[in-house]
Scaffold this active site. Structure first.
Site, mmCIF file in Angstrom:
data_model
loop_
_atom_site.group_PDB
_atom_site.id
_atom_site.type_symbol
_atom_site.label_atom_id
_atom_site.label_comp_id
_atom_site.label_asym_id
_atom_site.label_seq_id
_atom_site.Cartn_x
_atom_site.Cartn_y
_atom_site.Cartn_z
ATOM 1 C CG HIS A 1 -0.343 0.339 2.511
ATOM 2 N ND1 HIS A 1 0.250 -0.599 3.329
ATOM 3 C CD2 HIS A 1 -0.201 1.523 3.160
ATOM 4 C CE1 HIS A 1 0.713 -0.003 4.423
ATOM 5 N NE2 HIS A 1 0.453 1.283 4.349
ATOM 6 C CG ASP B 1 -0.036 -3.951 2.608
ATOM 7 O OD1 ASP B 1 0.026 -3.454 1.472
ATOM 8 O OD2 ASP B 1 0.131 -3.301 3.645
ATOM 9 C CB SER C 1 3.905 0.536 6.166
ATOM 10 O OG SER C 1 2.751 0.485 6.958
#
Lengths: 236, 194
Positions: free
Chosen positions: A48, A78, A147
């Protein structure tokens, strides 16, 4: 008496060790995310955080920049795999995540390096189409830009990739085993992953996804059939 | 790893560190102010805290033995958010570490009075070292939970040595002034007043 200081030194040493394998990933506006060189030339990050139709650059811990291209994406986990020629950066020491137990002390790292510590709070976090065993739940804070960064044990070995995008309610990490499966699939199915990337550049339709899953159906294992539904982006 | 197998060892060690830090963490109450802040016993007769915690030239200082004493301002630097107060000698002083040798990932503990809960210990790791915004002053960023009432209190390493002064909370992170910077402030303050 010195045990807690040994532990503190071990954690700081782990950060220094792992920061050599990490990159800041510039694949979206504003806050860069984090990536880890999983195999030589293949950098893993959170899907993402890498926008479509965007040039991706990596910045190493020494400040050098590298151009990267998207080799493959797995939106359901992801994970995005980037291909880049990064001289002088070694591949991560990936641990066998089968040894991970609930309660183990772990750190999530972001490019910088930046660190956040906590514990493994659950194994086998099943979420619908994920196979039990692809995700770990962790009790720690994932700060902006973390992330795609590594989840590491106290020895400084990578046991997963953290992402705030994998779940809305839990702080999660994709287990190293699942990441390795994807990265090795990149070697075996390089052309297919390139097609994933092409599909995404073209907008990645639902029909395209089902066509792919049909193509895979004959020989792929259960997990990749699950993931085949991913590129349609119907998860979130 | 051996450090993790010997789980019983770290816990009394941390408890001992907490006890040491409680002795050198004071309460600061400003006249007319309703909140409580924290301060560090820098020397037996000196308390250092954040300038935003201690307003005015005279504040009340609560010691660990529940005595309240009056503290008089030596000097305050609002820009650096530091203030130095003189107190009657009380016999204890903080053990100071070297904030320049701090490493990202190292375990740290914070002591303060979050939301008025006196002398509360929270623990975490060093998150990053450097400015909070480009060109800003250097802070220790710690992945440690703080709340109003921690300001002015110590951030310490696993040897129980104070490495920073907890000053603000930004994006859930504790920002602490490196203790070496506090040391330079105290040195210049005491040099200019003697």
């Amino acid at each position: 008496m010195t045990t807690v200081m040994d532990l503190s030194n071990a954690l700081a040493g782990a950060v220094e060790r792992v920061s050599g394998w990490m990159f800041a990933v510039h694949g979206r506006p504003r806050v860069p995310s984090t990536g880890v060189q999983w195999r030589t030339g293949l950098v893993v990050t959170a899907n993402h955080t890498v926008e479509h139709d965007r040039e991706v650059t990596l910045t190493g811990h020494d400040g050098r920049s590298f151009a990267a291209s998207v080799a493959g994406r797995d939106p359901s986990l992801d994970i995005a795999v980037l291909r880049a020629v990064v001289d002088g950066v070694s591949a991560a020491d990936v641990a066998d995540d089968g040894d991970v137990r609930v309660g183990h002390l772990v750190m999530a790292l972001g490019a910088g390096p930046r660190a956040s510590a906590g514990i493994v709070s659950a194994l086998d976090v099943g979420r619908g189409r994920h196979a039990a065993g692809d995700l770990l739940a962790v009790d720690l804070t994932l700060y902006p830009g973390f992330s795609g960064g590594p989840l590491v044990d106290v020895r400084g070995r990578v046991i997963g990739i953290t992402t705030s995008g994998a779940s809305r309610h839990l702080q999660c990490a994709i287990r190293a085993t699942a990441v390795t499966r994807l990265v090795e699939a990149d070697h075996r199915r390089r052309d297919r992953l390139d097609r994933w990337a092409c599909d995404h550049r073209a907008g990645g339709s639902r029909g395209g996804a089902s066509a792919r899953s049909g193509r895979r159906g004959g020989h792929d294992d259960h997990s990749s059939r699950r993931r085949a539904a991913g590129p349609s982006g119907d998860r979130r | 790893m051996s450090a993790l197998l010997a789980v019983e060892e770290p816990i009394p060690h941390l408890a001992r560190i907490a006890d040491q830090l409680r002795q050198v963490t004071v309460e600061i109450r400003s006249q007319g102010g309703s909140g409580v802040g924290a301060g560090i016993l820098w020397a037996p007769d000196l308390v250092v805290t954040n300038a935003h915690v201690a307003r005015g030239s005279c504040v009340g200082v609560g010691l660990a033995d529940e005595r309240w004493i009056e503290a008089h301002l030596v000097v305050a630097d609002r820009r650096a958010d530091l203030a130095l107060f003189r107190i009657p000698r009380c016999g204890v002083a903080a053990a100071l570490g070297d904030s320049d040798t701090l490493r990202v990932g190292a375990l740290v503990v914070a002591l303060g009075h979050p939301l008025g809960l006196l002398r509360t210990l929270t623990a975490g790791v060093v998150h990053a070292l450097g400015p909070a915004r480009p060109g800003g002053r250097r802070f220790i960023h710690a992945d440690v939970r703080l709340a109003p009432g921690n300001s002015g209190g110590p951030l310490a390493d696993t040897a129980g040595q104070v490495v920073g002064m907890n000053t603000m909370i930004a994006g859930g992170l504790a920002l602490a002034i490196p203790i070496n910077d506090v040391g330079r402030f105290v040195a210049s303050a005491t040099a200019s007043t003697t």
